[in-house]
Design a protein around this motif. Sequence first.
Motif, PDB file in Angstrom:
ATOM      1  N   PRO A   1     -10.992  -7.497 -10.923  1.00 52.34           N
ATOM      2  CA  PRO A   1     -11.179  -8.078  -9.583  1.00 52.34           C
ATOM      3  C   PRO A   1     -11.101  -9.593  -9.589  1.00 52.34           C
ATOM      4  N   ARG A   2      -9.935 -10.130  -9.956  1.00 56.46           N
ATOM      5  CA  ARG A   2      -9.752 -11.575  -9.882  1.00 56.46           C
ATOM      6  C   ARG A   2      -8.795 -11.913  -8.739  1.00 56.46           C
ATOM      7  N   TRP A   3      -8.558 -13.186  -8.519  1.00 59.34           N
ATOM      8  CA  TRP A   3      -7.743 -13.647  -7.391  1.00 59.34           C
ATOM      9  C   TRP A   3      -6.386 -12.972  -7.409  1.00 59.34           C
ATOM     10  N   ASN A   4      -5.959 -12.509  -6.229  1.00 59.76           N
ATOM     11  CA  ASN A   4      -4.704 -11.765  -6.141  1.00 59.76           C
ATOM     12  C   ASN A   4      -3.926 -12.154  -4.881  1.00 59.76           C
ATOM     13  N   GLY A   5      -4.046 -13.406  -4.485  1.00 57.36           N
ATOM     14  CA  GLY A   5      -3.263 -13.903  -3.357  1.00 57.36           C
ATOM     15  C   GLY A   5      -3.600 -13.268  -2.030  1.00 57.36           C
ATOM     16  N   GLY A   6      -4.795 -12.717  -1.891  1.00 61.04           N
ATOM     17  CA  GLY A   6      -5.194 -12.094  -0.631  1.00 61.04           C
ATOM     18  C   GLY A   6      -4.665 -10.688  -0.431  1.00 61.04           C
ATOM     19  N   LEU A   7      -3.955 -10.138  -1.421  1.00 58.83           N
ATOM     20  CA  LEU A   7      -3.421  -8.783  -1.301  1.00 58.83           C
ATOM     21  C   LEU A   7      -4.504  -7.751  -1.598  1.00 58.83           C
ATOM     22  N   ARG A   8      -4.378  -6.589  -0.983  1.00 60.02           N
ATOM     23  CA  ARG A   8      -5.348  -5.523  -1.212  1.00 60.02           C
ATOM     24  C   ARG A   8      -4.959  -4.712  -2.441  1.00 60.02           C
ATOM     25  N   GLY A   9      -5.950  -4.419  -3.290  1.00 57.00           N
ATOM     26  CA  GLY A   9      -5.708  -3.598  -4.457  1.00 57.00           C
ATOM     27  C   GLY A   9      -5.407  -4.411  -5.699  1.00 57.00           C
ATOM     28  N   ARG A  10      -5.463  -3.731  -6.838  1.00 60.14           N
ATOM     29  CA  ARG A  10      -5.102  -4.325  -8.124  1.00 60.14           C
ATOM     30  C   ARG A  10      -4.493  -3.226  -8.994  1.00 60.14           C
ATOM     31  N   LYS A  11      -4.406  -3.446 -10.282  1.00 60.93           N
ATOM     32  CA  LYS A  11      -3.793  -2.475 -11.179  1.00 60.93           C
ATOM     33  C   LYS A  11      -4.351  -1.072 -10.930  1.00 60.93           C
ATOM     34  N   GLY A  12      -3.458  -0.092 -10.820  1.00 64.33           N
ATOM     35  CA  GLY A  12      -3.870   1.283 -10.541  1.00 64.33           C
ATOM     36  C   GLY A  12      -3.833   1.630  -9.071  1.00 64.33           C
ATOM     37  N   SER A  13      -3.680   0.629  -8.208  1.00 67.92           N
ATOM     38  CA  SER A  13      -3.575   0.854  -6.766  1.00 67.92           C
ATOM     39  C   SER A  13      -2.103   0.932  -6.382  1.00 67.92           C
ATOM     40  N   THR A  14      -1.800   1.703  -5.332  1.00 64.40           N
ATOM     41  CA  THR A  14      -0.432   1.740  -4.815  1.00 64.40           C
ATOM     42  C   THR A  14      -0.259   0.833  -3.605  1.00 64.40           C
ATOM     43  N   ASP A  15      -1.241  -0.037  -3.351  1.00 66.49           N
ATOM     44  CA  ASP A  15      -1.098  -1.067  -2.329  1.00 66.49           C
ATOM     45  C   ASP A  15      -0.345  -2.262  -2.925  1.00 66.49           C
ATOM     46  N   ASP A  16      -0.053  -3.265  -2.092  1.00 69.02           N
ATOM     47  CA  ASP A  16       0.717  -4.409  -2.572  1.00 69.02           C
ATOM     48  C   ASP A  16       0.009  -5.145  -3.703  1.00 69.02           C
ATOM     49  N   GLY A  17      -1.312  -5.180  -3.683  1.00 69.44           N
ATOM     50  CA  GLY A  17      -2.052  -5.859  -4.739  1.00 69.44           C
ATOM     51  C   GLY A  17      -1.901  -5.210  -6.099  1.00 69.44           C
ATOM     52  N   GLY A  18      -1.500  -3.952  -6.120  1.00 69.37           N
ATOM     53  CA  GLY A  18      -1.307  -3.257  -7.388  1.00 69.37           C
ATOM     54  C   GLY A  18       0.135  -3.155  -7.813  1.00 69.37           C
ATOM     55  N   THR A  19       1.068  -3.258  -6.856  1.00 66.64           N
ATOM     56  CA  THR A  19       2.471  -2.986  -7.164  1.00 66.64           C
ATOM     57  C   THR A  19       3.402  -4.178  -6.991  1.00 66.64           C
TER      58      THR A  19
END
Length: 487
Positions: A176-194
């Motif tokens: 859970p670190r900074w991700n440019g305001g995108l939702r999700g991270r590794k393992g997510s199929t949202d923009d924050g993960g992909t």
Amino acid sequence: DERTIADAFSAAGYATGAFGKWHNGMQAPYHPNSRGFAEYYGFCSGHWAHYFNPMLEHNGAIAEGEGFVVDDFTARAMEFMEENVLSGRPFFAYLPYNTPHSPMQVPDSYWAKFADKELSLRGDGDKEDIAHTRAALAMCENIDWNVGRLLAKLDELGVADDTIVVYFHDNGPNGPRWNGGLRGRKGSTDDGGTRSPLFLRWPGKIAPGIEVHPVAGAIDLFPTLADLTGIRITGDEQFDGKSLRPLLYGGEAGWPRRTLIQQWRGRVSARTDRYRLDDKGRLYDMRADPGQTRDLTETQPEIAEQLRAAVATFRAEVASELVGPDTRPFVVGHPDSVWTQLPARDAVATGGIQRSNRFPNCSHFTDWRSTDDRITWDVEVAEAGTFAVELYYTCPAAELGAEIELTFGEAALRAKVTEAFDPPYIGRAADRVKRAEGDEKEWRPMLLGQIALPAGEGRLTLRATDIPNGGVADFRLLMLRRLPPRP
């Protein structure tokens, strides 16, 4: 005039490179067990437990790394590039780094820059592990340095203008670190993960500053590189990917609308240039709402339905093939290979044997203390032959003397553990934060002998027939080397 992407190098990661014919008739030297490449150096596993002088693989054989893995992989790639350029050969080098990834290890000089650094861009508040983020940033600084020296090597060799450089990565941050305001991270199929950046450099051929806005994916890399280099794709295979060449040359007019599918463990999402339907069926306008905060399924029902249909098609035609566990056997003794690796990662242990960590990738087996214990692999011997077998182990002097048996059908091989090797665990002293992976240590090969294996499927079983001093060994890996036929 046949041309292919010729020769390759790979270091670490989940995939490896390729080998091929030179358009001028020269053939790169091919090494058996180079995983489809002319040259392979690295490891094939999702995690690796130690990043300094680790146990690696070079064209199938076990090798010891030199220094920090990313520095080592880069140095090998530079040697490979130089060797081919000086020989007048074109090259294809695939260099996937394993950082930033846990265990969070990085050389002191990089860690010193971030150990106490204040972070202006933060993740999910109290959930963020600041030390973990600092270590990730230090790893990225190390990657920057290594990419810089790769580009400098191309300049030094005089081939920078003739070399396409592609820089990309696989997924969003692994915490859970900074991700440019995108939702999700590794393992997510949202923009924050992909969603991930891709930079392509070809001086004199592709103008600097070009931005490609339509959605694209890793599936587009092969057709794009083939198109850019004038390589003819043969065969009847249909690719989902498209050549991005028109976009790289600044022409978005007439580019067809696309829907890309992302899936992870049954969660499926669909993405167009503007919209995303998430794995729960909610619709978002990614231009106006990149953080995916406003569901538009009621105001844009037609778009939502179109993307639901795309997801349904994917589930019916692709995901339906992925249902259930993968029951394919591990291939032993492929006729094109000298070496076969059978690590603890891929084995099943029964009885009292314990895996060193819940993540199997870079694990080993311990607490092997009973003649009822078994370590097994379901395998297919692709071609019958005789194999020399090495077992990578550790064992304290007080537990020496166990007799080990390896069997496959009627074939059997027996040996005794006679040499003590009990090194300390390593790795944690180099960690910057608490690791999720298990401990690592140095492993010694023990020659068990030779075994003649018939072709076919079956279960390869490792067990102890006699344990006189309370223990057998800690087990990391079996190596099988095909022997040439006797004259």
